[in-house]
Design a protein around this motif. Structure first.
Motif, PDB file in Angstrom:
ATOM      1  N   ALA A 110       0.838  -1.208   0.000  1.00 10.84           N
ATOM      2  CA  ALA A 110       0.000   0.000   0.000  1.00 10.84           C
ATOM      3  C   ALA A 110       0.870   1.254   0.000  1.00 10.84           C
ATOM      4  O   ALA A 110       0.543   2.252  -0.657  1.00 10.84           O
ATOM      5  N   ASN A 111       2.000   1.201   0.718  1.00 12.73           N
ATOM      6  CA  ASN A 111       2.941   2.331   0.692  1.00 12.73           C
ATOM      7  C   ASN A 111       3.556   2.510  -0.689  1.00 12.73           C
ATOM      8  O   ASN A 111       3.842   3.633  -1.111  1.00 12.73           O
ATOM      9  N   LEU A 112       3.766   1.400  -1.397  1.00 11.24           N
ATOM     10  CA  LEU A 112       4.379   1.470  -2.728  1.00 11.24           C
ATOM     11  C   LEU A 112       3.398   1.931  -3.796  1.00 11.24           C
ATOM     12  O   LEU A 112       3.735   2.755  -4.652  1.00 11.24           O
ATOM     13  N   GLY A 117       2.728   6.741  -3.400  1.00 12.63           N
ATOM     14  CA  GLY A 117       3.780   5.733  -3.324  1.00 12.63           C
ATOM     15  C   GLY A 117       4.823   5.879  -4.415  1.00 12.63           C
ATOM     16  O   GLY A 117       4.543   6.401  -5.515  1.00 12.63           O
ATOM     17  N   PHE A 118       6.031   5.379  -4.124  1.00 14.53           N
ATOM     18  CA  PHE A 118       7.150   5.484  -5.082  1.00 14.53           C
ATOM     19  C   PHE A 118       6.834   4.761  -6.386  1.00 14.53           C
ATOM     20  O   PHE A 118       7.029   5.301  -7.480  1.00 14.53           O
ATOM     21  N   ILE A 134      -3.959   3.398 -10.395  1.00 13.92           N
ATOM     22  CA  ILE A 134      -3.054   2.478  -9.697  1.00 13.92           C
ATOM     23  C   ILE A 134      -3.478   2.332  -8.242  1.00 13.92           C
ATOM     24  O   ILE A 134      -3.524   1.227  -7.692  1.00 13.92           O
ATOM     25  N   SER A 135      -3.795   3.463  -7.615  1.00 17.58           N
ATOM     26  CA  SER A 135      -4.232   3.434  -6.217  1.00 17.58           C
ATOM     27  C   SER A 135      -5.562   2.693  -6.076  1.00 17.58           C
ATOM     28  O   SER A 135      -5.756   1.927  -5.132  1.00 17.58           O
ATOM     29  N   ASN A 136      -6.475   2.913  -7.051  1.00 14.94           N
ATOM     30  CA  ASN A 136      -7.766   2.217  -7.007  1.00 14.94           C
ATOM     31  C   ASN A 136      -7.587   0.713  -7.148  1.00 14.94           C
ATOM     32  O   ASN A 136      -8.331  -0.067  -6.547  1.00 14.94           O
TER      33      ASN A 136
END
Length: 542
Positions: A110-112, A117-118, A134-136
């Motif tokens: 989730a951080n990535l 995220g990077f 991407i987040s979705n």
């Protein structure tokens, strides 16, 4: 008499810990206003919203099973059938995602792939994908399935590897004389290991169906999160119980289907190993593919999540702050994990003995009955324990308001696992050892003390360490039942995720990883010691 009373007591304790809460919970959900009622169950099956939740759970489990199989079956094949360099290193590393709690892997990814995220930034810059898409993906059924497959593919890998190593090599040798490697694998090897693969897929499906941590972390609406919401937010334990019914029903149906499918079919060739052991294919191209595949899985499932957490923790001060923030949680986790592992080992010892060493008509039914409860979702167990123990009378109120409700939760979650570990080690002890003690006139307790326990020493250590690992990472049951002041480290992590900086969350996650991997290191060291001693004894006897 000693034997019957002791085994009966521990089986009754198992029923009280696991069976009674579930039966009590479902029984109470069928009463409304003093009468018999299916009102909550009718809402579950006739309301479109809940039908969608059931479908979400099935989709999550199906995709997770497919992805786990795509990673686990080839990994098991390369470990068992090729001259893969660093084979043992790969195998140990592949166990890490399974041993550490799934939500830790979820936090890392989730951080990535989160909005800031990077990897999200990198992909959105060099591909047509937007940061939102991407987040979705990450916070969806597909993202949850991706994370769970990282966590569960070792189940498929281990069972595939074990099955491949237990094929009679003469069959494959005969096939290689007449055909190519591809023909042998397709026409001989795969049909023989099909039962092991199907069983592993069923286990992954059931574990995915009952998972709480990842869907909760990624805000995916499935049955386990609905159970938690109904109970913790709306205080409606009857609705929570009704929502749990499809999970239990699906689990039972899958186990029945498996039994029916394998009934009458012969796979006896498994386990009959020739004297020269397993065939390993010597083709260099196959070894190269194995190296590339296993390296890719290692990077994806181990290197990327752990590196992300290390980078995310940033400074040493983050670990200092995290330790101060979670000091009580760390202390509780070590204490409760140790007590829980001890409880699981002691009770699991006698349950394993009961299912493996006692000759009775019900022997073949005891082990599947015990194992069935491993598939019960953690949130269901939590609600059941609260239903049984949350009452004003004496001992129940004491248990409900103390650390012992957490220990009972550990028992309800992991007694099937510890008993299975013990049963597997009991298989290696010949019945003649106990018979010799009986001939000498020793009581059953004395036989246990002088013969069985010393022979089972390695199994007892293994069961304790593995139980401790699972207790340390347990979240789904503990988050429902823990009394004030008794929070464990996983609960502390979930609590601080909302308000604390990302570096604190990453540092706390790595502390949990360390607490789960340390027992694994101890277990591997003890295993190596025992193997070395056995080798020395064998050389002396020769």
């Amino acid at each position: 008499m000693q034997k019957k009373l002791t085994l009966g007591f521990f089986f009754a304790l198992f029923l009280f810990t696991t069976f009674l809460p579930i039966v009590w919970m479902f029984g109470s959900s069928l009463s409304e206003d003093g009468g018999f009622s299916f009102v909550y169950y009718r809402d579950i099956f006739l309301t479109q919203r809940y039908v969608r939740v059931i479908l979400n759970s099935l989709i999550l489990a199906t995709i997770t099973t497919a992805l786990s199989s795509l990673a686990g079956i080839p990994a098991g094949f390369f470990l068992a059938k090729t001259n893969l360099p660093l084979k043992n290193v790969f195998k140990i590393c592949f166990l890490i995602p399974f041993i550490i709690p799934s939500y830790i892997v979820g936090i890392a990814w989730a951080n990535l792939l989160g909005r800031t995220g990077f990897l999200n930034t990198l992909l959105s810059h060099y591909t047509p994908l937007s940061p939102e898409s991407i987040s979705n993906f990450m916070y969806s059924l597909y993202g949850a399935s991706f994370i769970l497959s990282i966590n569960l593919f070792p189940v498929v890998m281990l069972m595939t590897e074990y099955a491949l190593k237990n094929i009679n090599p003469r069959l494959e040798e005969s096939g290689l004389i007449a055909g190519s490697i591809f023909q042998v694998v397709r026409q001989i090897t795969l049909p023989l290991i099909a039962p092991a693969i199907l069983s592993s897929m069923m286990i992954v499906f059931i574990l995915s169906l009952s998972e709480f941590g990842i869907p909760s972390l990624l805000q995916v609406n499935v049955l386990t999160t609905q159970i938690f919401t109904q109970f913790s937010a709306f205080y409606n334990e009857k609705a929570a119980t009704a929502i749990a019914f499809p999970l239990i029903a699906i689990t039972i149906m899958l186990m029945i289907v498996e039994q029916v499918y394998f009934r009458g079919k012969s796979f006896e060739i498994l386990g009959r190993r020739a004297s020269h052991g397993t065939i390993r294919y010597q083709e260099r191209w196959l070894t190269v593919i194995g190296i590339l595949f296993c390296t890719f899985i290692f990077i994806l499932c181990v290197v990327v999540p752990l590196t992300t957490l290390m980078v995310g923790s940033k400074t040493v001060s983050a670990y200092y702050d995290a330790f101060n923030l979670a000091k009580n949680g760390i202390k509780n986790t070590i204490l409760y994990g140790s007590l829980g592992a001890t409880f699981l080992t002691v009770v699991g010892f006698f349950l394993g003995y009961l299912s493996e060493k006692v000759q009775s008509k019900l022997r073949n039914s005891i082990a599947p009955f015990i194992w069935l409860f491993f598939a019960v979702p953690a949130t269901v167990i939590g609600v059941g324990l609260i239903k049984v123990c949350n009452r004003p009378e004496g001992i129940f109120q004491f248990i409900y308001g103390s650390l012992w409700i957490i220990i009972l939760g550990y028992g309800a979650r992991f007694l099937p696992l510890s008993s299975r570990i013990m049963a597997n080690y009991f298989k290696q002890i010949s019945n003649s050892t106990e018979e010799a003690g009986i001939v000498m006139g020793a009581s059953w307790f004395r036989i246990l003390k002088k013969i069985v326990v010393p022979l089972q020493g390695y199994g007892i250590v293994a069961a304790w360490l593995i139980s401790f690992i699972f207790c340390v990472g347990e979240l789904g049951t503990t988050i429902l039942v823990y009394p004030p002041g008794h929070e464990t480290l996983p609960i502390t992590l979930f609590t601080v995720m909302v308000n604390s900086p990302a570096d604190i969350v990453s540092a706390l996650s790595l502390i949990i990883v360390g607490m789960t991997l340390l027992p694994l290191g101890i277990f591997l060291a003890i295993s190596r010691y025992f193997l070395t001693m056995e080798a020395k004894v064998s050389r002396v006897l020769r």
